[in-house]
Design a protein around this motif. Structure first.
Motif, PDB file in Angstrom:
ATOM      1  N   PRO A   1       5.645  32.796   8.031  1.00 18.68           N
ATOM      2  CA  PRO A   1       5.012  31.993   8.303  1.00 18.68           C
ATOM      3  C   PRO A   1       3.251  31.994   8.807  1.00 18.68           C
ATOM      4  O   PRO A   1       3.248  32.122   9.561  1.00 18.68           O
ATOM      5  CB  PRO A   1       5.755  30.701   8.825  1.00 18.68           C
ATOM      6  CG  PRO A   1       6.919  30.952   8.545  1.00 18.68           C
ATOM      7  CD  PRO A   1       6.634  32.291   8.983  1.00 18.68           C
TER       8      PRO A   1
ATOM      9  N   ILE B   1      -0.234  30.221  10.644  1.00 22.77           N
ATOM     10  CA  ILE B   1      -0.951  28.657  11.071  1.00 22.77           C
ATOM     11  C   ILE B   1      -2.407  29.289  11.215  1.00 22.77           C
ATOM     12  O   ILE B   1      -2.493  30.013  12.134  1.00 22.77           O
ATOM     13  CB  ILE B   1       0.056  28.123  11.770  1.00 22.77           C
ATOM     14  CG1 ILE B   1       1.162  27.651  11.516  1.00 22.77           C
ATOM     15  CG2 ILE B   1      -1.105  26.982  12.513  1.00 22.77           C
ATOM     16  CD1 ILE B   1       1.705  27.652  12.176  1.00 22.77           C
TER      17      ILE B   1
ATOM     18  N   VAL C   1      -4.905  26.390   0.944  1.00 23.93           N
ATOM     19  CA  VAL C   1      -4.038  26.375   0.948  1.00 23.93           C
ATOM     20  C   VAL C   1      -3.567  26.845  -0.745  1.00 23.93           C
ATOM     21  O   VAL C   1      -1.955  26.928  -0.541  1.00 23.93           O
ATOM     22  CB  VAL C   1      -2.615  24.534   1.712  1.00 23.93           C
ATOM     23  CG1 VAL C   1      -3.468  24.961   2.644  1.00 23.93           C
ATOM     24  CG2 VAL C   1      -3.202  23.878   0.603  1.00 23.93           C
TER      25      VAL C   1
ATOM     26  N   THR D   1      -0.929  26.887   6.403  1.00 26.11           N
ATOM     27  CA  THR D   1      -0.135  25.846   7.026  1.00 26.11           C
ATOM     28  C   THR D   1      -1.756  26.078   7.562  1.00 26.11           C
ATOM     29  O   THR D   1      -2.700  27.138   8.451  1.00 26.11           O
ATOM     30  CB  THR D   1       0.733  25.898   7.956  1.00 26.11           C
ATOM     31  OG1 THR D   1       1.537  25.669   7.740  1.00 26.11           O
ATOM     32  CG2 THR D   1       0.255  24.165   8.599  1.00 26.11           C
TER      33      THR D   1
ATOM     34  N   ILE E   1      -4.415  18.665   8.050  1.00 29.32           N
ATOM     35  CA  ILE E   1      -3.663  19.439   8.652  1.00 29.32           C
ATOM     36  C   ILE E   1      -2.935  19.880   7.138  1.00 29.32           C
ATOM     37  O   ILE E   1      -2.838  18.742   6.383  1.00 29.32           O
ATOM     38  CB  ILE E   1      -2.317  19.197   9.191  1.00 29.32           C
ATOM     39  CG1 ILE E   1      -2.861  19.061  10.999  1.00 29.32           C
ATOM     40  CG2 ILE E   1      -1.027  20.193   8.999  1.00 29.32           C
ATOM     41  CD1 ILE E   1      -2.281  17.466  11.178  1.00 29.32           C
TER      42      ILE E   1
ATOM     43  N   LEU F   1      -0.362  21.654   4.744  1.00 30.59           N
ATOM     44  CA  LEU F   1       0.522  22.525   4.343  1.00 30.59           C
ATOM     45  C   LEU F   1       1.345  23.293   2.548  1.00 30.59           C
ATOM     46  O   LEU F   1       0.363  22.591   1.931  1.00 30.59           O
ATOM     47  CB  LEU F   1       2.080  21.549   4.548  1.00 30.59           C
ATOM     48  CG  LEU F   1       2.130  20.678   5.665  1.00 30.59           C
ATOM     49  CD1 LEU F   1       2.738  20.165   5.667  1.00 30.59           C
ATOM     50  CD2 LEU F   1       2.009  21.748   6.990  1.00 30.59           C
TER      51      LEU F   1
ATOM     52  N   GLY G   1       6.119  22.833  10.152  1.00 32.64           N
ATOM     53  CA  GLY G   1       5.058  21.948   9.432  1.00 32.64           C
ATOM     54  C   GLY G   1       4.737  21.011  10.929  1.00 32.64           C
ATOM     55  O   GLY G   1       3.802  20.060  10.864  1.00 32.64           O
TER      56      GLY G   1
ATOM     57  N   VAL H   1       2.774  21.371  14.140  1.00 35.97           N
ATOM     58  CA  VAL H   1       1.387  21.334  13.614  1.00 35.97           C
ATOM     59  C   VAL H   1       1.132  19.842  13.713  1.00 35.97           C
ATOM     60  O   VAL H   1       0.019  20.018  14.320  1.00 35.97           O
ATOM     61  CB  VAL H   1       1.595  22.312  12.861  1.00 35.97           C
ATOM     62  CG1 VAL H   1      -0.456  22.369  12.386  1.00 35.97           C
ATOM     63  CG2 VAL H   1       1.935  23.794  12.335  1.00 35.97           C
TER      64      VAL H   1
END
Length: 516
Positions: A382, A384, A415, A421, A431, A433, A472, A475
């Protein structure tokens, strides 16, 4: 808390109507809720009871007519002005007929030009003005004849209350492309709308009040939405209680690859924020000259000096040491104050190729990434990203103006192309996701617009991820609590004087509340 756009709001209304509550009843409840808010606020100045209701021809205008009726029944001096002509929808026509039975002045200056100057005079002398012109269905640019009335409202000294959203703002995007009502208060119903949180529209809303109408809760659950805004109780539930038999390894091992010679502040702030947010072990890898400077400032993190380039940044020769540490870490933060050159780009490449844990890329890490962004197409773990609009511009090739004009769409498109993310920072941080869900933050203030605030946020995100909170949630929680720290901080330091380090000093009090 869910956010519903204009189409979803209409679907909820249709579901309510299908269940037996007709649109007239909905209009009545909405208008009564707005009137209650005005009456409650007016208690501080009980003699100021002169109100002008600006009504459009649709159902938003119908809500305004209910407000007018209720205020008149409370003994207020009420005038209703229809800048674009009288009501046209059946429900608003019904509410207009009910209002005519009361001593309310109703002006239609478009069709009775002699009433126009009287309308402007009433606006100038009003204590309260209610904006019931357009509501959530508006898009485009306000023109004649409404623009001159909006200008008159702007010049008045009245308290302005908007119904649903200020007229001139686009509900779904937050765009304001022309004249717009500047409200002191906005009253909306059962949920936030995107425009309440996305700038520039959000700045026109003033203080927002979400009224939970009695018949909407069950119907909300039947309409799926991908947009949300965090609230404290929701965020609180994402933090598990700490087991009595815990140890430092129970709360994650965070690796921070940050800083360069002469640029140690970002590394310091991110590491301190991570420690304050509960990371069990924090390792800070930084060039040897930076490490020497940081050793005088940081006691809790484990400092690991690395070989450096002639520019004082990390050298590519440090990669084997980094990868060895990376193999046993829970999360990796890279980029804060790191510098952007061929050497740091090689370090970032190596981290992205070998990481098995979540990687948080901030600041110069994003700048380094922008040269070869396709490496995000198939991440091994993942990822970010936490760009501000300037960094987002470098990632996308769009101008800052383009990004700021439609922040929500920019984040969603990014995204969709890259499975990461994304934290698009700024007022109303977005934000996005990888599963398509969007969170729009409501906390924070202009006092946080200082160098180092983003480094604090990067450290907070990294700490929560390292502790095993779902990515998620970690964040969203970090963004929300970062803004909350700023909101509490201004009460102590002011917007002008608050520093990024002051945000960290607010965190213990916030965590005391989270742990209650």
């Amino acid at each position: 808390m869910n956010i519903y756009n204009a189409k979803q709001t209409r679907q909820i209304e249709a579901a309510i109507a299908a269940a037996g509550t007709d649109y007239l009843q909905m209009m009545e409840q909405a208008g009564q809720a707005v009137a209650r808010n005005i009456l409650c606020q007016s208690t501080t100045n009980p003699d100021q009871t002169k109100a002008v209701i600006l009504c459009g021809q649709g159902n938003n205008g119908g809500d305004g007519l209910v407000v007018a009726r209720r205020l008149c029944q409370e003994g207020w001096e009420v005038s209703v002005v229809f800048p674009g002509g009288l009501s046209k929808t059946p429900d608003s026509i019904h509410m207009l007929e009910r209002l005519k039975a009361l001593s309310v002045s109703i002006l239609d200056p478009l069709n009775s030009p002699n009433e126009k100057e009287n309308a402007f005079s009433l606006i100038r002398s009003a204590h309260w003005i209610v904006d019931a012109l357009f509501g959530i269905g508006f898009h485009g640019i306000i023109g004649e004849p409404y623009d001159e009335y909006i200008k008159a409202v702007e010049e008045s000294k009245a308290t302005v209350v908007a119904i649903d959203i200020p007229s001139g703002a686009h509900c779904d995007t937050g765009l304001v492309q022309g004249p717009c009502i500047q409200a002191d208060h906005t009253v909306t119903f059962f949920s936030h709308k995107p425009a309440h949180l996305i700038y520039p529209a959000a700045q026109y809303c003033g203080k927002l009040k979400v009224e939970p109408l009695s018949f909407t809760h069950q119907m909300e659950a039947s309409i799926e939405t991908m947009q949300h805004t965090p609230v404290f109780e929701e965020v609180k539930n994402w933090f598990p209680s700490r087991h009595p038999n815990s140890h430092k390894g129970s709360f994650g091992k965070l690796l921070c690859i940050c800083g360069k010679a002469g640029m140690t502040g970002a590394a310091e702030l991110s590491a301190k924020a991570a420690m304050r947010c509960g990371a069990g072990l924090t390792y800070l890898m930084t060039p040897k000259d930076a490490c020497t400077a940081l050793s005088c400032k940081l006691t809790e993190p484990v400092l690991i000096p690395l070989s450096q380039s002639s520019e004082g940044t990390l050298s590519h020769q440090s990669i084997p040491t980094i990868l060895e540490q990376l193999s046993s870490t829970s999360a990796c933060l890279i980029g804060c104050g790191m510098g952007d050159n061929a050497q740091t780009q090689a370090v970032l490449d190596a981290v992205l190729q070998h990481a098995k844990c979540p990687v948080i890329i901030d600041a110069d890490g994003i700048n380094a990434l922008s040269h070869h962004i396709d490496r995000l197409k198939e991440p091994t773990a993942p990822v970010i990203l936490t760009p501000h609009p300037g960094e987002m511009s470098r990632l996308t090739g769009k101008s800052i103006a383009e990004i700021q004009e439609n922040r929500l769409q920019t984040a969603m498109e990014f995204v969709q192309e890259y499975p990461v993310t994304l934290v698009l920072k700024g007022a109303g941080t977005i934000i996005a996701l990888p599963d398509g869900h969007i969170w729009i933050n409501s906390t924070g203030n202009p006092g946080m617009a200082k160098g180092g605030s983003g480094d604090v946020l990067a450290g907070m995100i990294s700490a929560f991820v390292a502790q095993g909170i779902e990515v998620g949630n970690a964040v969203v929680a970090a963004v929300y609590l970062h803004g909350l720290a700023g909101d509490r901080g201004v009460q102590h330091f002011s917007q002008h004087a608050m520093l990024a380090s002051d945000l960290i000093s607010m965190l213990p009090g916030i965590f005391l509340d989270l742990e209650k």
